[in-house]
Motif scaffolding. Structure first.
Motif, PDB file in Angstrom:
ATOM      1  N   GLY A  44      46.382  32.493 -14.125  1.00  0.00           N
ATOM      2  CA  GLY A  44      45.008  32.104 -13.822  1.00  0.00           C
ATOM      3  C   GLY A  44      44.380  31.249 -14.897  1.00  0.00           C
ATOM      4  N   GLU A  45      43.069  31.310 -14.934  1.00  0.00           N
ATOM      5  CA  GLU A  45      42.270  30.479 -15.835  1.00  0.00           C
ATOM      6  C   GLU A  45      42.424  30.904 -17.297  1.00  0.00           C
ATOM      7  N   ALA A  46      42.524  29.915 -18.185  1.00  0.00           N
ATOM      8  CA  ALA A  46      42.638  30.185 -19.627  1.00  0.00           C
ATOM      9  C   ALA A  46      41.301  30.679 -20.167  1.00  0.00           C
ATOM     10  N   CYS A  47      41.368  31.702 -21.020  1.00  0.00           N
ATOM     11  CA  CYS A  47      40.162  32.302 -21.597  1.00  0.00           C
ATOM     12  C   CYS A  47      40.117  32.180 -23.116  1.00  0.00           C
ATOM     13  N   GLY A  48      41.097  31.547 -23.730  1.00  0.00           N
ATOM     14  CA  GLY A  48      41.086  31.359 -25.176  1.00  0.00           C
ATOM     15  C   GLY A  48      42.438  31.628 -25.803  1.00  0.00           C
ATOM     16  N   ASP A  49      42.600  31.135 -27.031  1.00  0.00           N
ATOM     17  CA  ASP A  49      43.818  31.413 -27.784  1.00  0.00           C
ATOM     18  C   ASP A  49      43.437  31.814 -29.199  1.00  0.00           C
ATOM     19  N   TYR A  50      44.201  32.747 -29.749  1.00  0.00           N
ATOM     20  CA  TYR A  50      43.876  33.360 -31.026  1.00  0.00           C
ATOM     21  C   TYR A  50      45.137  33.538 -31.866  1.00  0.00           C
ATOM     22  N   ALA A  51      44.960  33.506 -33.175  1.00  0.00           N
ATOM     23  CA  ALA A  51      46.080  33.674 -34.099  1.00  0.00           C
ATOM     24  C   ALA A  51      46.520  35.132 -34.125  1.00  0.00           C
ATOM     25  N   VAL A  52      47.849  35.328 -34.130  1.00  0.00           N
ATOM     26  CA  VAL A  52      48.421  36.660 -34.284  1.00  0.00           C
ATOM     27  C   VAL A  52      49.525  36.568 -35.334  1.00  0.00           C
ATOM     28  N   ALA A  53      50.073  37.700 -35.695  1.00  0.00           N
ATOM     29  CA  ALA A  53      51.122  37.727 -36.714  1.00  0.00           C
ATOM     30  C   ALA A  53      52.092  38.852 -36.407  1.00  0.00           C
ATOM     31  N   GLY A  54      53.160  38.872 -37.163  1.00  0.00           N
ATOM     32  CA  GLY A  54      54.138  39.948 -37.083  1.00  0.00           C
ATOM     33  C   GLY A  54      54.158  40.697 -38.402  1.00  0.00           C
ATOM     34  N   VAL A  55      55.205  41.426 -38.631  1.00  0.00           N
ATOM     35  CA  VAL A  55      55.343  42.185 -39.875  1.00  0.00           C
ATOM     36  C   VAL A  55      55.362  41.243 -41.073  1.00  0.00           C
ATOM     37  N   GLY A  56      56.011  40.095 -40.924  1.00  0.00           N
ATOM     38  CA  GLY A  56      56.047  39.111 -42.014  1.00  0.00           C
ATOM     39  C   GLY A  56      54.659  38.639 -42.410  1.00  0.00           C
ATOM     40  N   GLY A  57      53.781  38.484 -41.432  1.00  0.00           N
ATOM     41  CA  GLY A  57      52.413  38.083 -41.727  1.00  0.00           C
ATOM     42  C   GLY A  57      51.657  39.145 -42.511  1.00  0.00           C
ATOM     43  N   ALA A  58      51.877  40.400 -42.172  1.00  0.00           N
ATOM     44  CA  ALA A  58      51.236  41.492 -42.909  1.00  0.00           C
ATOM     45  C   ALA A  58      51.750  41.554 -44.341  1.00  0.00           C
ATOM     46  N   LEU A  59      53.061  41.379 -44.512  1.00  0.00           N
ATOM     47  CA  LEU A  59      53.626  41.386 -45.863  1.00  0.00           C
ATOM     48  C   LEU A  59      53.132  40.186 -46.672  1.00  0.00           C
ATOM     49  N   ALA A  60      53.021  39.031 -46.016  1.00  0.00           N
ATOM     50  CA  ALA A  60      52.498  37.841 -46.699  1.00  0.00           C
ATOM     51  C   ALA A  60      51.045  38.055 -47.117  1.00  0.00           C
ATOM     52  N   GLN A  61      50.252  38.682 -46.262  1.00  0.00           N
ATOM     53  CA  GLN A  61      48.863  38.972 -46.609  1.00  0.00           C
ATOM     54  C   GLN A  61      48.793  39.900 -47.820  1.00  0.00           C
ATOM     55  N   THR A  62      49.634  40.926 -47.843  1.00  0.00           N
ATOM     56  CA  THR A  62      49.654  41.853 -48.974  1.00  0.00           C
ATOM     57  C   THR A  62      50.048  41.135 -50.256  1.00  0.00           C
ATOM     58  N   GLY A  63      51.087  40.320 -50.195  1.00  0.00           N
ATOM     59  CA  GLY A  63      51.526  39.574 -51.374  1.00  0.00           C
ATOM     60  C   GLY A  63      50.475  38.595 -51.867  1.00  0.00           C
ATOM     61  N   ARG A  64      49.839  37.901 -50.931  1.00  0.00           N
ATOM     62  CA  ARG A  64      48.802  36.935 -51.299  1.00  0.00           C
ATOM     63  C   ARG A  64      47.616  37.631 -51.961  1.00  0.00           C
ATOM     64  N   ARG A  65      47.187  38.743 -51.395  1.00  0.00           N
ATOM     65  CA  ARG A  65      46.053  39.461 -51.986  1.00  0.00           C
ATOM     66  C   ARG A  65      46.405  40.056 -53.344  1.00  0.00           C
ATOM     67  N   ALA A  66      47.619  40.567 -53.495  1.00  0.00           N
ATOM     68  CA  ALA A  66      48.046  41.106 -54.789  1.00  0.00           C
ATOM     69  C   ALA A  66      48.106  40.001 -55.836  1.00  0.00           C
ATOM     70  N   LEU A  67      48.616  38.822 -55.455  1.00  0.00           N
ATOM     71  CA  LEU A  67      48.677  37.694 -56.381  1.00  0.00           C
ATOM     72  C   LEU A  67      47.275  37.228 -56.788  1.00  0.00           C
TER      73      LEU A  67
END
Length: 165
Positions: A11-34
């Motif tokens: 049907g009709e498109a209602c939007g698109d949004y960024a998602v992540a996997g486990v790698g994204g969570a680990l990257a976020q943790t590493g980035r915040r720790a750095l």
């Protein structure tokens, strides 16, 4: 909207949004720790004032700015190329993988449960969505951040179609 994700008859498109996997969570943790390490080093350079403190401070600040810039650049590039996105439609949703190919296609009529797990801490902040589907197993993905833009539209779209969790 990335070509190829709207060809599933949802049907009709209602939007698109960024998602992540486990790698994204680990990257976020590493980035915040750095970034926290850079902040601690800058404070120590101001307090202790070792030899060549200005040069060391510029290097540490440069590292922090580079990490911040790379994070912003990746966000722009991945959105433009349709990498790791959740596309919401009136009749369901499509989640793409790291290369922009559909990883999971879910019609709202197939959803048996939608579970949301929220993690908010100093090093990690995300919402984990688990979509249980009839006969097709579970589709899980993360929306990064304290209040990701995906949460409200996904939950309201699921509730409107009787697929709440």
């Amino acid at each position: 909207m990335r070509t190829g994700v709207n060809g599933f008859g949802l049907g009709e498109a209602c939007g698109d949004y960024a998602v992540a996997g486990v790698g994204g969570a680990l990257a976020q943790t590493g980035r915040r720790a750095l970034m926290m390490l850079c902040l601690v080093l800058l404070v120590l350079l101001v307090v202790k004032q070792p030899t060549a403190a200005l040069t060391k401070g510029v290097v540490v600040a440069g590292i922090a700015l580079a990490v911040w810039g790379l994070t912003r650049a990746w966000g722009l590039v991945s959105a433009r190329l349709g990498l790791r996105r959740c596309y919401l439609f009136a009749g369901g949703m499509v989640v793409t993988d790291l290369f922009g190919r559909p990883r999971g296609v879910v019609a709202w009529s197939e959803v048996t449960a939608l579970n949301v797990i929220v993690t908010r801490s100093l090093l990690m902040a995300f919402h984990r969505f688990e979509v249980d589907r009839r006969g097709a197993g579970r589709l899980a993905f993360l929306a990064m951040g304290m209040q990701p833009a995906l949460v409200e539209p996904l939950l309201s779209r699921a509730a409107a179609n009787g697929a709440g969790g």
